[in-house]
Design a protein around this motif. Structure first.
Motif, PDB file in Angstrom:
ATOM      1  N   ILE A 231     -52.340  78.873  37.037  1.00  0.00           N
ATOM      2  CA  ILE A 231     -50.841  78.953  36.757  1.00  0.00           C
ATOM      3  C   ILE A 231     -50.611  79.863  35.650  1.00  0.00           C
ATOM      4  O   ILE A 231     -49.714  80.697  35.424  1.00  0.00           O
ATOM      5  CB  ILE A 231     -50.061  77.786  36.802  1.00  0.00           C
ATOM      6  CG1 ILE A 231     -48.552  78.137  36.669  1.00  0.00           C
ATOM      7  CG2 ILE A 231     -50.636  76.929  35.768  1.00  0.00           C
ATOM      8  CD1 ILE A 231     -47.994  79.103  37.954  1.00  0.00           C
ATOM      9  N   THR A 232     -51.411  79.805  34.341  1.00  0.00           N
ATOM     10  CA  THR A 232     -51.103  80.484  33.240  1.00  0.00           C
ATOM     11  C   THR A 232     -51.378  81.987  33.208  1.00  0.00           C
ATOM     12  O   THR A 232     -50.898  82.536  32.322  1.00  0.00           O
ATOM     13  CB  THR A 232     -51.903  79.992  32.091  1.00  0.00           C
ATOM     14  OG1 THR A 232     -53.511  80.114  32.401  1.00  0.00           O
ATOM     15  CG2 THR A 232     -51.713  78.545  31.761  1.00  0.00           C
ATOM     16  N   ARG A 235     -48.251  83.191  36.010  1.00  0.00           N
ATOM     17  CA  ARG A 235     -46.808  82.949  35.636  1.00  0.00           C
ATOM     18  C   ARG A 235     -45.946  84.190  35.064  1.00  0.00           C
ATOM     19  O   ARG A 235     -46.939  84.932  34.640  1.00  0.00           O
ATOM     20  CB  ARG A 235     -46.559  81.911  34.469  1.00  0.00           C
ATOM     21  CG  ARG A 235     -47.441  81.986  33.363  1.00  0.00           C
ATOM     22  CD  ARG A 235     -46.811  81.733  32.113  1.00  0.00           C
ATOM     23  NE  ARG A 235     -45.871  82.586  31.662  1.00  0.00           N
ATOM     24  CZ  ARG A 235     -46.072  83.621  30.939  1.00  0.00           C
ATOM     25  NH1 ARG A 235     -47.204  83.932  30.511  1.00  0.00           N
ATOM     26  NH2 ARG A 235     -44.776  84.277  30.754  1.00  0.00           N
ATOM     27  N   PRO A 254     -44.079  82.759  40.210  1.00  0.00           N
ATOM     28  CA  PRO A 254     -44.607  81.373  39.653  1.00  0.00           C
ATOM     29  C   PRO A 254     -44.305  81.202  38.161  1.00  0.00           C
ATOM     30  O   PRO A 254     -43.903  82.058  37.377  1.00  0.00           O
ATOM     31  CB  PRO A 254     -46.115  81.556  39.683  1.00  0.00           C
ATOM     32  CG  PRO A 254     -46.223  82.631  40.700  1.00  0.00           C
ATOM     33  CD  PRO A 254     -45.383  83.646  40.357  1.00  0.00           C
ATOM     34  N   MET A 255     -44.128  80.042  37.950  1.00  0.00           N
ATOM     35  CA  MET A 255     -43.528  79.574  36.427  1.00  0.00           C
ATOM     36  C   MET A 255     -44.018  78.175  36.302  1.00  0.00           C
ATOM     37  O   MET A 255     -44.722  77.403  37.052  1.00  0.00           O
ATOM     38  CB  MET A 255     -42.119  79.345  36.298  1.00  0.00           C
ATOM     39  CG  MET A 255     -41.166  80.622  36.459  1.00  0.00           C
ATOM     40  SD  MET A 255     -39.388  80.496  36.526  1.00  0.00           S
ATOM     41  CE  MET A 255     -39.130  79.564  34.839  1.00  0.00           C
ATOM     42  N   LEU A 256     -44.100  77.801  34.870  1.00  0.00           N
ATOM     43  CA  LEU A 256     -44.915  76.598  34.278  1.00  0.00           C
ATOM     44  C   LEU A 256     -44.120  75.485  34.858  1.00  0.00           C
ATOM     45  O   LEU A 256     -42.896  75.364  34.687  1.00  0.00           O
ATOM     46  CB  LEU A 256     -45.005  76.617  32.982  1.00  0.00           C
ATOM     47  CG  LEU A 256     -45.840  77.864  32.247  1.00  0.00           C
ATOM     48  CD1 LEU A 256     -45.818  77.801  30.798  1.00  0.00           C
ATOM     49  CD2 LEU A 256     -47.471  77.732  32.779  1.00  0.00           C
ATOM     50  N   ASP A 274     -40.145  83.994  31.329  1.00  0.00           N
ATOM     51  CA  ASP A 274     -40.191  83.854  32.791  1.00  0.00           C
ATOM     52  C   ASP A 274     -38.944  83.761  33.421  1.00  0.00           C
ATOM     53  O   ASP A 274     -38.459  84.485  34.377  1.00  0.00           O
ATOM     54  CB  ASP A 274     -41.008  82.947  33.421  1.00  0.00           C
ATOM     55  CG  ASP A 274     -42.316  83.112  33.007  1.00  0.00           C
ATOM     56  OD1 ASP A 274     -42.727  84.189  32.488  1.00  0.00           O
ATOM     57  OD2 ASP A 274     -43.274  82.091  32.995  1.00  0.00           O
TER      58      ASP A 274
END
Length: 285
Positions: A231-232, A235, A254-256, A274
């Protein structure tokens, strides 16, 4: 373990390993059960040979042999479905749902995911189903499981503040999860659990028809985009989601996950960036 601090430490340990729900109406005092005397054996008949311990018979048995006859196992009534059967059942139920109400009823009636047996509630969705943004988390946590709504705990409160930062709230977004049931101890869901529930998620997207999908966290992003990238690295970038049915392609950002931000406050800077990207895209819809 008479010291109160030792008792508290034991309770914390049980919570850490996922033992956070009682399974009986009354607690069981195992110390009293262990202290009970073993039942007395009836006296042997005069002249009878002494009974040999069971371990003697066990030691004479050839290795790998069992006293029970070798026969195939028969699943008990109500036993969990296999992975392929669960997936087929979920797909059939999801395709038959013509509305969100019917889809929710199908999810609640579905028994192909073992998480349902350990969860308190089925967590389906929250927010406005006509909103342009669909937020997709991973799975319910403890607070969500108790209340039956997604993102209502500490991470949910942070999510509300994040949305407010760009002029949104729960009346302008739609929120759901990949899994509708909480994994015990908030552990990561298994691939089999995700596969069993994925047809419902895909149908959920089709029925809502969002303009933008925002996966929150690695599990939801990897599942929806069918990727293995962390995800990092995903994102803040735009991707495309196309359902297996061949419907309309939806942009994905996608976001954290808010829970990750609570554990790593330094990452809130990336999360804010984001959110700004999301707000800019919203202005073009």
């Amino acid at each position: 373990m008479s010291d109160v601090y030792d008792i508290l430490e034991a309770l914390r340990w049980h919570l850490d390993v996922g033992c956070d729900e009682a399974v009986a109406d009354e607690p069981t005092d195992w110390t009293r059960l262990a202290a009970r005397a073993a039942p007395a054996r009836p006296p042997a008949a005069p002249g009878a040979a002494p009974a040999r311990p069971a371990r003697d018979a066990e030691s004479r048995r050839p290795p790998g042999r069992s006293e029970a006859p070798n026969r195939p196992e028969v699943p008990e009534a109500g036993a969990p479905l296999g992975a392929s059967e669960a997936g087929a059942s979920a797909r059939a139920r999801a395709r038959a749902a013509a509305s969100l109400e019917e889809l929710e009823a199908a999810v609640r009636a579905f028994d192909g995911c073992p998480l349902k047996a350990t969860a308190m509630n089925t967590v389906f969705a929250d927010g406005n189903p006509k909103a342009r943004i669909m937020l997709v988390g991973e799975a319910p946590g403890e607070d969500e499981d108790r209340q039956g709504k997604p993102f209502v705990g500490a991470s949910g409160r942070l999510l509300d503040r994040m949305l407010a930062g760009i002029g949104l709230d729960r009346s302008t977004v739609y929120i759901t999860n990949i899994l509708p049931w909480r994994p015990p101890g908030n552990r990561n869901p298994t691939a089999a659990e995700i596969a069993a529930c994925l047809p419902f998620m895909e149908r959920h997207v089709e029925l809502v028809g969002p303009g933008i999908i925002v996966p929150l966290g690695g599990t939801s992003a990897k599942t929806l985009l069918n990727r293995t990238t962390g995800i990092t690295r995903m994102r803040g970038q735009w991707f495309d989601y196309t359902p297996e049915s061949g419907g309309r392609t939806v942009p994905v950002l996608p976001m954290l996950h808010p829970a990750y931000l609570l554990r790593n406050p330094a990452a809130k800077r990336e999360a804010w960036r984001d959110l700004l990207v999301l707000r800019e895209r919203l202005q073009t819809l």
